[in-house]
Design an enzyme around this catalytic site. Structure first.
Site, PDB file in Angstrom:
ATOM      1  N   MET B  19       0.790  -1.225   0.000  1.00 38.76           N
ATOM      2  CA  MET B  19       0.000   0.000   0.000  1.00 38.76           C
ATOM      3  C   MET B  19       0.827   1.283   0.000  1.00 38.76           C
ATOM      4  O   MET B  19       0.969   1.940   1.019  1.00 38.76           O
ATOM      5  CB  MET B  19      -0.983   0.011   1.174  1.00 38.76           C
ATOM      6  CG  MET B  19      -2.115  -0.950   0.968  1.00 38.76           C
ATOM      7  SD  MET B  19      -3.357  -0.783   2.220  1.00 38.76           S
ATOM      8  CE  MET B  19      -2.507  -1.370   3.656  1.00 38.76           C
ATOM      9  N   CYS B  20       1.377   1.575  -1.124  1.00 39.92           N
ATOM     10  CA  CYS B  20       1.913   2.898  -1.441  1.00 39.92           C
ATOM     11  C   CYS B  20       3.260   3.249  -0.821  1.00 39.92           C
ATOM     12  O   CYS B  20       3.609   2.795   0.256  1.00 39.92           O
ATOM     13  CB  CYS B  20       0.922   3.993  -1.076  1.00 39.92           C
ATOM     14  SG  CYS B  20      -0.701   3.736  -1.764  1.00 39.92           S
ATOM     15  N   GLY B  21       3.957   4.053  -1.559  1.00 42.90           N
ATOM     16  CA  GLY B  21       5.204   4.613  -1.058  1.00 42.90           C
ATOM     17  C   GLY B  21       5.173   6.111  -1.268  1.00 42.90           C
ATOM     18  O   GLY B  21       4.627   6.583  -2.269  1.00 42.90           O
ATOM     19  N   ARG B  50       6.157  -0.969  -3.613  1.00 36.19           N
ATOM     20  CA  ARG B  50       5.067  -0.531  -2.745  1.00 36.19           C
ATOM     21  C   ARG B  50       3.899   0.039  -3.526  1.00 36.19           C
ATOM     22  O   ARG B  50       2.801   0.186  -2.961  1.00 36.19           O
ATOM     23  CB  ARG B  50       5.551   0.531  -1.751  1.00 36.19           C
ATOM     24  CG  ARG B  50       6.667   0.073  -0.843  1.00 36.19           C
ATOM     25  CD  ARG B  50       6.886   1.084   0.253  1.00 36.19           C
ATOM     26  NE  ARG B  50       5.711   1.163   1.097  1.00 36.19           N
ATOM     27  CZ  ARG B  50       5.560   0.497   2.238  1.00 36.19           C
ATOM     28  NH1 ARG B  50       6.523  -0.254   2.689  1.00 36.19           N
ATOM     29  NH2 ARG B  50       4.457   0.614   2.936  1.00 36.19           N
TER      30      ARG B  50
END
Lengths: 227, 317
Positions: B19-21, B50
């Site tokens: 879930m995201c960077g 990510r």
């Protein structure tokens, strides 16, 4: 000292080389260069070797360690020495959250600060932090010792079982079922032993002890309505 | 009685692997400004694991004069929308307008009144989305791998004073350019987010009643809208972020780009990873340190995890 360049070998290459060292090998000291913050460096070691890592590491460094001594000349990311069984992991900088999570044995030394949830669900490891720890440290800690030479943030030892915590500085707040306990001679002796093993110069007499009030072990009839 | 089990505890920290960077780089040493893109692009690309669904960045460079506004525009039909946009706008509002096209994004600089220019765009180029506005901010975002987004918008050769970026693993809404980060929150302001908000539908309805218009179902756009409204009401950036700590429910690390720097804030539980590094030459933030490791002097930088519920700012943010 044999050198393993992580930039050249990759994490898998470095870990395979360390896993391949036979017990009683002639080269007990290994150096890892260029860790570049990569994850899972020196995980799953099971030999009495000394590994020095020159630089900052990512998540889960030294996880599942058995027997080995791992020294990190830098910062450690999330979950340093998680699930360690034996041996020693030393971080010369600070560590991110969940340091020593679920670890069963060995000694984890963090010379700087540890972030939140240090020693979460620890199961027998000894953790010595030279600086302070973040919130919810010692959460559900089952056994072992957590020594904090600085301060502890909110909710220290929330829902703790039988781990023993020593804090020298201020505790922002205690978590559910965590209480301060009397410092008896055997605790002072154990703390002196841990500080000595961690090579940290501090007077055990300046620490306070915290542990479980043991009110969560049994069902409380007053809570029957909640079910 | 204890209600939690080990599995859920460990799920909590292991879940953070996805879930995201987010990344941010602020250059204290002006001599590095020529190589901002060269330093920043690898940060974004390192966070691909990510967030492989989309990527975006805001870069602060070439401030326009006080009488001008710089808009970053995006279009799903760039061939039609960019055509004669500058001359049409100049003729309609009797102003100067300059358009710099970069694929399906374009940077428009005009001395027209900012509200009038935006109204004209909405009227005559209705498919265009204004993704950013201010004096120095430029925002570029697109679906696809971070390396492709970097290449498409020529990030590596970009200069500037600071940049923030995001790689997205979509969880709360569709994979679209509009749902990609950063989200603009006001003049020269934008926001990137790692985490997810649990009360975004409720907050969106509330903000809509206060006149905030949303382009997507995305939770981060709600956080951006919340910031926009509070800044519009005259709150300082610091005060708006503090209000966010009270109103925004969920887990998050935000990085907010401002005209002169950036701000970092984590939710009170510190659920989502974040690391900060600082040397005499630069300040960097990232979801994971490996995004910072290649920067010159990173080996000896001061490195620490930002405390939850605390607002960190650099520059005159």
């Amino acid at each position: 000292m044999p050198k393993l360049d992580l930039k050249e070998l990759g994490v898998r290459g470095v870990n395979s080389a360390l896993h391949g060292i036979p017990n009683g090998a002639n080269e007990p000291d290994w150096l890892i260069t260029n860790p570049m913050g990569q994850h899972a460096i020196a995980c799953g070691l099971d030999a009495p070797i000394e590994v020095t890592i020159n630089g900052h590491v990512g998540f889960y460094c030294g996880g599942m360690n058995q027997q080995a001594g791992i020294t990190i000349h830098g910062h450690a990311g999330v979950g340093i020495a998680e699930n360690m069984m034996s041996g020693q992991v030393r971080v010369m900088g600070s560590a991110s959250d969940s340091a020593g999570a679920t670890a069963h044995g060995g000694l984890l030394v963090i010379e700087g600060d540890a972030s939140s949830r240090c020693g979460i669900s620890m199961k027998g490891v000894d953790i010595v932090v030279g600086g302070s720890v973040g919130h919810m440290s010692g959460f559900m800690a089952q056994s072992g010792h957590l020594v904090v030479c600085g301060d502890a943030s909110d909710a220290l030892g929330d829902s703790i079982y039988e781990a023993i915590m020593f804090v020298r500085g201020k505790v922002a707040s205690l978590g559910a079922d965590c209480v301060e306990k009397e410092m008896r001679p055997e605790h002072l002796a154990k703390l002196a032993e841990l500080l000595n093993a961690a090579n940290i110069d501090a007077d055990p007499g300046n620490f306070r002890r915290y542990g479980s009030a043991r009110t969560l072990y049994n069902f409380d009839i007053d809570n029957a309505d909640a079910y | 009685m204890r209600c939690w089990r080990d599995a859920s505890i460990l799920g909590m920290h292991a879940g953070g692997m996805t879930m995201c960077g987010i990344v941010g780089l602020y250059l204290k040493d002006p001599t590095l400004q020529a190589s901002l893109g060269e330093l920043f692009a690898p940060m974004l690309i390192e966070m691909t694991d990510r967030g492989p669904d989309s990527a975006g960045f805001a870069i602060y460079r070439d401030p326009v004069s006080e009488h001008q506004t710089k808009f970053t525009l995006a279009s799903d039909d760039p061939d039609t929308d960019w055509k004669a946009l500058d001359t049409d706008l100049a003729r309609a509002l009797i102003c100067q307008a300059r358009l710099d096209i970069q694929g399906d994004h374009a940077v428009l600089v005009t001395d027209a009144d900012a509200f009038a220019a935006q109204a004209w765009l909405a009227e005559s180029r209705p498919r265009i989305r204004v993704v950013g506005s201010g004096r120095s901010i430029e925002i570029f975002k697109q679906t696809g791998l971070p390396k492709d987004v970097v290449e498409q918008f020529k990030l590596t050769s970009a200069h500037g004073s600071h940049a923030i970026g995001h790689t997205r693993m979509a969880t709360e809404s569709a994979v679209t350019t509009a749902g990609s980060h950063p989200f603009a929150t006001g003049l020269d302001l934008c926001l990137v987010h790692n985490g997810s908000l649990s009360n975004h539908n409720h907050l969106r309805r509330k903000l809509e009643r206060d006149g905030i218009v949303f382009q997507t179902e995305n939770d981060t756009e709600v956080a951006a809208g919340f910031m926009t409204l509070n800044l519009r009401r005259g709150l300082s950036l610091h005060a708006a972020l503090e209000a966010g700590l009270v109103e925004l429910d969920g887990f998050y690390t935000f990085c907010v780009g401002t005209a002169n720097g950036f701000a970092v804030v984590r939710d009170p539980f510190g659920c989502k990873h974040a690391v900060l590094a600082e040397t005499g030459e630069w300040v960097a933030m990232a979801t994971e340190y490996r995004a910072i490791a290649h920067l010159p002097g990173a080996d000896t930088a001061r490195i620490w995890e930002p405390e939850p519920h605390k607002i960190y700012t650099w520059g005159s943010a």
